[in-house]
Design a protein around this motif. Structure first.
Motif, short mmCIF file in Angstrom:
data_model
loop_
_atom_site.label_atom_id
_atom_site.label_comp_id
_atom_site.label_asym_id
_atom_site.label_seq_id
_atom_site.Cartn_x
_atom_site.Cartn_y
_atom_site.Cartn_z
N ARG A 1 0.82 -1.21 0.00
CA ARG A 1 0.00 0.00 0.00
C ARG A 1 0.86 1.26 0.00
O ARG A 1 1.99 1.27 0.49
CB ARG A 1 -0.93 0.00 1.21
CG ARG A 1 -0.23 0.04 2.54
CD ARG A 1 -1.17 -0.07 3.71
NE ARG A 1 -2.05 1.08 3.86
CZ ARG A 1 -2.60 1.45 5.02
NH1 ARG A 1 -2.38 0.75 6.11
NH2 ARG A 1 -3.38 2.49 5.09
N PRO A 2 0.34 2.35 -0.53
CA PRO A 2 1.12 3.58 -0.63
C PRO A 2 1.31 4.29 0.70
O PRO A 2 0.52 4.13 1.63
CB PRO A 2 0.30 4.44 -1.60
CG PRO A 2 -1.10 3.93 -1.43
CD PRO A 2 -0.98 2.46 -1.16
N ALA A 3 2.39 5.06 0.78
CA ALA A 3 2.69 5.90 1.94
C ALA A 3 3.04 7.29 1.44
O ALA A 3 3.82 7.44 0.48
CB ALA A 3 3.83 5.31 2.76
N LEU B 1 4.31 10.34 -3.13
CA LEU B 1 3.62 9.13 -2.73
C LEU B 1 4.49 7.95 -3.14
O LEU B 1 4.94 7.87 -4.29
CB LEU B 1 2.26 9.05 -3.42
CG LEU B 1 1.23 8.06 -2.88
CD1 LEU B 1 0.76 8.49 -1.51
CD2 LEU B 1 0.04 7.97 -3.83
N TYR B 2 4.75 7.04 -2.19
CA TYR B 2 5.59 5.87 -2.45
C TYR B 2 4.76 4.60 -2.36
O TYR B 2 3.87 4.49 -1.51
CB TYR B 2 6.75 5.79 -1.44
CG TYR B 2 7.76 6.89 -1.56
CD1 TYR B 2 8.86 6.76 -2.41
CD2 TYR B 2 7.65 8.06 -0.80
CE1 TYR B 2 9.80 7.77 -2.51
CE2 TYR B 2 8.59 9.07 -0.90
CZ TYR B 2 9.67 8.92 -1.76
OH TYR B 2 10.60 9.92 -1.85
N LEU C 1 9.68 -3.85 -0.44
CA LEU C 1 8.34 -3.77 0.11
C LEU C 1 8.26 -2.62 1.12
O LEU C 1 9.27 -2.19 1.67
CB LEU C 1 7.96 -5.08 0.82
CG LEU C 1 7.95 -6.36 -0.02
CD1 LEU C 1 7.77 -7.57 0.89
CD2 LEU C 1 6.84 -6.32 -1.06
N TYR C 2 7.05 -2.14 1.37
CA TYR C 2 6.73 -1.20 2.44
C TYR C 2 7.62 0.05 2.47
O TYR C 2 8.27 0.35 3.48
CB TYR C 2 6.79 -1.90 3.80
CG TYR C 2 6.05 -3.21 3.85
CD1 TYR C 2 4.68 -3.26 3.68
CD2 TYR C 2 6.73 -4.41 4.04
CE1 TYR C 2 4.00 -4.46 3.70
CE2 TYR C 2 6.05 -5.63 4.07
CZ TYR C 2 4.69 -5.64 3.89
OH TYR C 2 4.01 -6.84 3.92
N PRO C 3 7.70 0.81 1.39
CA PRO C 3 8.46 2.08 1.45
C PRO C 3 7.85 3.02 2.48
O PRO C 3 6.63 3.20 2.53
CB PRO C 3 8.33 2.62 0.03
CG PRO C 3 7.10 1.97 -0.53
CD PRO C 3 7.03 0.62 0.11
N THR C 4 8.70 3.60 3.33
CA THR C 4 8.23 4.40 4.46
C THR C 4 9.06 5.67 4.61
O THR C 4 10.21 5.62 5.04
CB THR C 4 8.33 3.58 5.77
OG1 THR C 4 7.57 2.38 5.63
CG2 THR C 4 7.80 4.38 6.94
N PRO C 5 8.54 6.83 4.24
CA PRO C 5 9.25 8.09 4.49
C PRO C 5 9.25 8.42 5.97
O PRO C 5 8.28 8.14 6.69
CB PRO C 5 8.44 9.12 3.69
CG PRO C 5 7.09 8.52 3.55
CD PRO C 5 7.26 7.04 3.53
N ASP C 6 10.34 9.03 6.46
CA ASP C 6 10.45 9.35 7.88
C ASP C 6 10.15 10.81 8.19
O ASP C 6 10.35 11.25 9.32
CB ASP C 6 11.82 8.97 8.42
CG ASP C 6 12.95 9.72 7.71
OD1 ASP C 6 12.68 10.67 6.94
OD2 ASP C 6 14.13 9.37 7.92
#
Length: 238
Positions: free
Chosen positions: A28-30, A38-39, A78-83
């Motif tokens: 899912r996008p983050a 949007l990643y 998997l699961y790209p997550t910006p901090d």
């Protein structure tokens, strides 16, 4: 009956405006509020070997609405997550069954933490209050939520936030010191909230057939997907 696509949804009228079509989405996008990007990740099938499928990192600037695939030799992302600090974290898995956590900061320095064999990662998220990465781990003991022991350092050893249990949890998101995720602890899929400071867990929804994929908004609400006899619906709850 339509191809996968990103839409902008008006919460007042329910009208949708298509932004862009996508491929087969694997995670899912983050959204990164600091960059407006949007990643997400998409499955990629080899043009030579149909049975070989990888997962690639994709991104899109919302104002341009033009999806792009990141130029990288890395596969199985998997699961790209910006901090929200200019960095980006993600999960990788190898054919040997090893999952690893990766983080590239705003200066381009990348750090990695490999997990023991037999532990799988099913979600990754960043909490702005505690400044730590949180993930869902599956092992022989069941499923549990873990986090890096040092703030901002994804290479620090993982520590348990919740106890392992044979209860399915999914779609982890974090904001302002709280974790939001789906859980079947009540017997059906419902949205749960975990207060990091107090260590207490709350069931956040009570649906006809279930609710999924929660995410907190900047104005203190929670957006989720609810399922009933008419299908899936986006929902907003204070």
């Amino acid at each position: 009956a339509k191809p996968s696509r990103f839409v902008m949804l008006d919460p007042t009228t329910g009208k949708e405006r298509r932004l862009a079509y996508t491929g087969s989405i694997s995670t899912r996008p983050a959204y990164d509020h600091s960059t407006g990007k949007l990643y997400w990740t998409e499955y990629r099938r080899s043009p030579l070997f149909q049975q070989k499928v990888t997962s690639s990192l994709c991104y899109m600037e919302l104002d341009k609405a033009h999806p792009r695939t990141a130029k990288s030799r890395k596969q199985n992302i998997l699961y790209p997550t910006p901090d929200e600090l200019g960095g980006l974290a993600w999960v990788q898995y190898s054919p040997k069954g090893i999952y690893s956590l990766h983080h590239r900061d705003s200066k381009g320095i990348e750090r990695t933490l490999a997990l023991p064999f037999g532990q799988e990662v099913h979600s990754l998220t960043w909490d702005n209050k505690s400044e730590r990465f949180y993930c869902i781990i599956t092992g022989d003991e069941g499923m549990w939520i873990a986090r890096n022991s040092k703030p901002g350092d994804i290479t620090s050893p993982l520590e348990q936030v919740t106890r392992p249990a044979y209860i399915t949890i999914s779609d982890l998101r974090a904001a302002d010191g709280k974790l939001y995720y789906g859980s079947i602890a009540s017997g059906r899929d419902e949205v749960h909230c975990f207060d990091i400071e107090s260590g207490k867990e709350y069931q956040f929804s009570q649906s006809t057939y279930g609710s999924f994929s929660p995410v907190a908004t900047k104005d203190g609400q929670v957006v989720m997907t609810t399922y009933d006899s008419m299908g899936y619906h986006p929902s907003i709850q204070p």
